[in-house]
Motif scaffolding. Structure first.
Motif, mmCIF file in Angstrom:
data_model
loop_
_atom_site.group_PDB
_atom_site.id
_atom_site.type_symbol
_atom_site.label_atom_id
_atom_site.label_comp_id
_atom_site.label_asym_id
_atom_site.label_seq_id
_atom_site.Cartn_x
_atom_site.Cartn_y
_atom_site.Cartn_z
ATOM 1 N N UNK A 6 3.274 -5.782 -9.186
ATOM 2 C CA UNK A 6 4.281 -5.245 -9.694
ATOM 3 C C UNK A 6 4.129 -3.743 -10.197
ATOM 4 N N UNK A 7 2.921 -3.779 -10.775
ATOM 5 C CA UNK A 7 2.372 -2.242 -11.519
ATOM 6 C C UNK A 7 2.228 -1.229 -10.449
ATOM 7 N N UNK A 8 1.873 -1.731 -9.128
ATOM 8 C CA UNK A 8 1.636 -0.597 -8.205
ATOM 9 C C UNK A 8 2.840 -0.355 -7.665
ATOM 10 N N UNK A 9 3.993 -1.172 -7.585
ATOM 11 C CA UNK A 9 5.274 -0.654 -7.258
ATOM 12 C C UNK A 9 5.886 0.110 -8.058
ATOM 13 N N UNK A 10 5.534 -0.129 -9.500
ATOM 14 C CA UNK A 10 6.236 0.693 -10.458
ATOM 15 C C UNK A 10 5.312 2.156 -10.536
ATOM 16 N N UNK A 11 4.515 2.237 -10.351
ATOM 17 C CA UNK A 11 3.686 3.725 -10.039
ATOM 18 C C UNK A 11 4.298 4.347 -9.018
ATOM 19 N N UNK A 12 4.619 3.822 -7.747
ATOM 20 C CA UNK A 12 5.142 4.500 -6.587
ATOM 21 C C UNK A 12 6.472 4.961 -6.767
ATOM 22 N N UNK A 13 7.286 4.379 -7.934
ATOM 23 C CA UNK A 13 8.600 4.908 -8.433
ATOM 24 C C UNK A 13 8.443 6.161 -9.130
ATOM 25 N N UNK A 14 7.215 6.784 -9.346
ATOM 26 C CA UNK A 14 7.019 8.081 -9.926
ATOM 27 C C UNK A 14 7.332 9.219 -9.049
ATOM 28 N N UNK A 15 7.940 10.286 -9.541
ATOM 29 C CA UNK A 15 8.267 11.402 -8.611
ATOM 30 C C UNK A 15 6.945 11.924 -8.257
ATOM 31 N N UNK A 16 6.870 11.912 -6.622
ATOM 32 C CA UNK A 16 5.844 12.539 -6.126
ATOM 33 C C UNK A 16 4.617 11.621 -5.804
ATOM 34 N N UNK A 17 4.961 10.288 -5.950
ATOM 35 C CA UNK A 17 3.811 9.314 -5.896
ATOM 36 C C UNK A 17 3.546 9.137 -4.521
ATOM 37 N N UNK A 18 2.385 9.142 -3.972
ATOM 38 C CA UNK A 18 1.976 9.017 -2.454
ATOM 39 C C UNK A 18 1.077 7.722 -2.013
ATOM 40 N N UNK A 19 0.443 7.436 -3.339
ATOM 41 C CA UNK A 19 -0.312 6.229 -3.137
ATOM 42 C C UNK A 19 -0.760 5.898 -4.501
ATOM 43 N N UNK A 20 -0.931 4.389 -4.500
ATOM 44 C CA UNK A 20 -1.642 4.026 -5.868
ATOM 45 C C UNK A 20 -2.459 2.805 -5.480
ATOM 46 N N UNK A 21 -3.565 2.235 -6.520
ATOM 47 C CA UNK A 21 -4.403 1.393 -6.378
ATOM 48 C C UNK A 21 -5.050 0.900 -7.608
ATOM 49 N N UNK A 22 -5.196 -0.499 -7.717
ATOM 50 C CA UNK A 22 -5.884 -0.796 -8.687
ATOM 51 C C UNK A 22 -7.386 -1.234 -8.506
ATOM 52 N N UNK A 23 -8.521 -0.520 -8.977
ATOM 53 C CA UNK A 23 -9.870 -0.587 -8.548
ATOM 54 C C UNK A 23 -10.668 -1.145 -9.736
ATOM 55 N N UNK A 24 -11.751 -1.875 -9.385
ATOM 56 C CA UNK A 24 -12.915 -2.201 -10.209
ATOM 57 C C UNK A 24 -13.754 -1.118 -9.955
ATOM 58 N N UNK A 25 -14.132 -0.448 -11.068
ATOM 59 C CA UNK A 25 -15.138 0.690 -10.998
ATOM 60 C C UNK A 25 -16.599 0.184 -10.855
ATOM 61 N N UNK A 26 -16.836 -1.048 -11.214
ATOM 62 C CA UNK A 26 -18.349 -1.667 -11.180
ATOM 63 C C UNK A 26 -18.634 -1.932 -9.763
ATOM 64 N N UNK A 27 -17.805 -2.546 -8.907
ATOM 65 C CA UNK A 27 -17.747 -2.799 -7.372
ATOM 66 C C UNK A 27 -17.317 -1.582 -6.661
ATOM 67 N N UNK A 28 -16.376 -0.917 -7.098
ATOM 68 C CA UNK A 28 -15.724 0.015 -6.030
ATOM 69 C C UNK A 28 -14.746 -0.674 -5.231
ATOM 70 N N UNK A 29 -14.284 -1.983 -5.277
ATOM 71 C CA UNK A 29 -13.332 -2.710 -4.634
ATOM 72 C C UNK A 29 -11.939 -2.521 -5.227
ATOM 73 N N UNK A 30 -10.887 -2.260 -4.173
ATOM 74 C CA UNK A 30 -9.691 -1.932 -4.767
ATOM 75 C C UNK A 30 -9.047 -3.489 -4.863
ATOM 76 N N UNK A 31 -8.403 -3.786 -5.909
ATOM 77 C CA UNK A 31 -7.773 -5.062 -6.123
ATOM 78 C C UNK A 31 -6.623 -4.955 -5.589
ATOM 79 N N UNK A 32 -5.876 -4.181 -5.507
ATOM 80 C CA UNK A 32 -4.632 -3.897 -4.560
ATOM 81 C C UNK A 32 -4.287 -2.542 -4.660
#
Length: 132
Positions: A6-32
């Motif tokens: 839901x958070x990522x879809x909300x981020x994509x509604x921002x003007x000019x959004x091309x892509x979004x991700x939730x990332x764990x910076x310890x592992x470098x893995x994208x959670x979504x």
């Protein structure tokens, strides 16, 4: 309270959004992820963005001046902004009840995006995001 999708879809509604991700910076893995990714690979982008986030979060040079005690588990950095010729990358750290090692990464087209609005909205989203 919104989850990752839901958070990522909300981020994509921002003007000019091309892509979004939730990332764990310890592992470098994208959670979504959602939308496009610079270079076309979400996992590579997540790993590279995690390196920047880790650098800013773990080094005192980027901490607030008054923050002399680093014993607090909270990340001393709110967000990172990287601007290039045609886009902005906004990395917003997400406060959590556990070891905060998660951030939102928003990729904005510079010609259509509103960086100030994106910072405000990502801050709101980070505060509402439910992980787990």
């Amino acid at each position: 309270m919104p989850g990752i999708d839901e958070c990522l879809l909300e981020a994509m509604r921002l003007p000019g959004a091309r892509g979004a991700a939730v990332v764990d910076w310890t592992s470098g893995l994208a959670l979504g992820t959602v939308g496009e990714s610079p270079g076309g690979d979400h996992e590579t982008t997540a790993a590279e963005a995690a390196e920047l986030a880790r650098l800013a979060a773990e080094h005192r040079a980027f901490a607030p001046e008054e923050d002399a005690d680093w014993s607090d588990a909270a990340c001393p950095v709110e967000d990172l902004i990287i601007a290039n010729r045609d886009s902005y990358h906004l990395l917003r750290f997400v406060p959590t009840t556990f070891d905060s090692s998660v951030f939102l990464h928003l990729w904005l087209a510079r010609s259509e995006g509103n960086l100030a609005l994106a910072r405000i909205r990502l801050g709101e989203m980070a505060g509402r995001l439910v992980l787990g």
